[in-house]
Write a protein that holds these residues in place. Structure first.
Motif, PDB file in Angstrom:
ATOM      1  N   THR A  37       0.764  -1.323  -0.169  1.00 32.71           N
ATOM      2  CA  THR A  37       0.052   0.003  -0.069  1.00 32.71           C
ATOM      3  C   THR A  37       0.921   1.379  -0.085  1.00 32.71           C
ATOM      4  N   ILE A  38       0.595   2.096  -0.982  1.00 34.42           N
ATOM      5  CA  ILE A  38       1.152   3.422  -1.098  1.00 34.42           C
ATOM      6  C   ILE A  38       0.160   4.522  -0.559  1.00 34.42           C
ATOM      7  N   ALA A  39       0.400   5.011   0.683  1.00 31.32           N
ATOM      8  CA  ALA A  39      -0.846   5.759   1.170  1.00 31.32           C
ATOM      9  C   ALA A  39      -0.639   6.568   2.569  1.00 31.32           C
TER      10      ALA A  39
ATOM     11  N   THR B 174      -5.686   1.064   7.807  1.00 34.62           N
ATOM     12  CA  THR B 174      -6.725   0.278   7.282  1.00 34.62           C
ATOM     13  C   THR B 174      -6.396  -0.722   6.251  1.00 34.62           C
ATOM     14  N   ASP B 175      -5.439  -0.341   5.244  1.00 39.44           N
ATOM     15  CA  ASP B 175      -5.115  -1.161   4.374  1.00 39.44           C
ATOM     16  C   ASP B 175      -4.450  -2.465   4.993  1.00 39.44           C
ATOM     17  N   LEU B 176      -3.384  -2.383   5.888  1.00 33.88           N
ATOM     18  CA  LEU B 176      -2.637  -3.210   6.250  1.00 33.88           C
ATOM     19  C   LEU B 176      -3.513  -4.296   7.174  1.00 33.88           C
TER      20      LEU B 176
ATOM     21  N   ALA C  83      -0.390  -4.206  -5.797  1.00 35.59           N
ATOM     22  CA  ALA C  83      -0.176  -2.692  -4.720  1.00 35.59           C
ATOM     23  C   ALA C  83      -1.591  -1.787  -5.187  1.00 35.59           C
ATOM     24  N   LYS C  84      -1.450  -0.799  -4.207  1.00 37.28           N
ATOM     25  CA  LYS C  84      -2.580   0.059  -4.358  1.00 37.28           C
ATOM     26  C   LYS C  84      -1.974   1.389  -3.834  1.00 37.28           C
ATOM     27  N   THR C  85      -2.636   2.370  -4.565  1.00 40.69           N
ATOM     28  CA  THR C  85      -2.188   3.592  -3.851  1.00 40.69           C
ATOM     29  C   THR C  85      -3.710   4.479  -3.261  1.00 40.69           C
ATOM     30  N   GLY C  86      -3.464   5.199  -2.291  1.00 40.51           N
ATOM     31  CA  GLY C  86      -4.461   5.930  -1.751  1.00 40.51           C
ATOM     32  C   GLY C  86      -4.182   7.313  -1.798  1.00 40.51           C
TER      33      GLY C  86
END
Length: 276
Positions: A13-15, A27-29, A81-84
């Motif tokens: 997660t990149i946020a 929240t992502d983790l 992967a995700k970006t926030g």
């Protein structure tokens, strides 16, 4: 005692960091962990916030964000992967560059540009950079109602508008890009459309509707949905199944939302534990 390496899916997660634990990186983790996926992270900004709102935001330098991404990908590797919240143009440019350079696949972009209440969160230059450099590299993007309005140029007031917007956004960004699908979220809608999402992948237009959960404690639902999609992709699920299963997860988590603090609490990410 010695340990042997195990094959476990890795998600990144990149946020931003939410000190209240209701959204963002925390929240992502938690969502990754629920899905039995090892979560890694690159923090873009640090917020001082709670259930009442955001008190302060401090941005990380783009070099610090790059270093975090490289440290994870070059050693551990990631399956999705995700970006926030990326906060500013400099960070967005840096992240987009690393996604390209490190060939990060199964990228979920939650285009955090506008809040669910309609407040713009990043400036116009940052929005333009997000649209031009990062979104075209996504496997799927998950805009809310107001973000979908920016991306489509269409005012959204009903389900038909959401469907049209999803098609417009897909066609606008799918040319010369790796984007496979668009998911327009209806959490900011009202009436029967509240919580209804619309999927379009260039061929299939689907409406995702689950039971409506009446609760004021909905903080972090957007982060949770995109993180669950990411976790499912890391597990090897196809994109449609990843989205469908993520939607069910968020609905269950909303059913066990946490009434904590004096304002808007978060969803219950570990709802099986809460049942006990």
């Amino acid at each position: 005692m010695t340990t042997t390496k195990t094959s476990i899916p890795i998600a990144l997660t990149i946020a931003g960091s939410d000190s209240g634990g209701g959204a963002g990186m925390q929240t992502d983790l938690k969502t990754f962990a629920f899905h039995c996926v090892h979560g890694t992270s690159a923090i873009t900004c640090i917020t001082a916030q709670n259930t009442l709102g955001v008190v302060r935001v401090d941005a990380m330098t783009s070099d610090a964000v790059i270093a975090q991404i490289r440290a994870v990908v070059e050693d551990i590797g990631v399956q999705a992967a995700k970006t926030g919240m990326l906060l500013n143009q400099e960070i967005i440019t840096a992240v987009a560059g690393e996604v390209t350079a490190l060939q990060i696949n199964n990228l979920v972009v939650d285009p955090v540009m506008v809040s669910r209440t309609g407040a713009q969160l990043i400036d116009d230059d940052a929005i333009q950079t997000l649209c031009n450099q990062l979104i075209p590299q996504a496997a799927i993007i998950t805009p809310n109602r107001y973000e979908a309005e920016i991306l489509s140029g269409l005012e959204i007031v009903c389900l038909e508008d959401m469907q049209t917007a999803a098609e417009i956004i897909y066609r606008n960004i799918s040319k010369n890009s790796g984007t496979k699908a668009v998911l327009v979220k209806g959490g900011g809608m009202s009436g029967d459309v509240k919580g209804v999402d619309v999927w379009f992948n260039g061929e299939r237009l689907e409406v995702l509707k689950t039971k409506q959960v009446e609760t004021k404690n909905t903080h972090g639902t957007g982060c949770t949905l995109s993180a669950a999609i990411t976790a499912n992709l890391a597990l090897g699920k196809d994109l449609w199944t990843a989205v469908k299963d993520a939607k069910e997860y968020v609905t269950s988590a909303l059913s066990y939302s946490l009434d904590i603090g004096q304002g808007q609490g978060p969803v219950g990410h570990f709802f099986p534990l809460l049942e006990k």
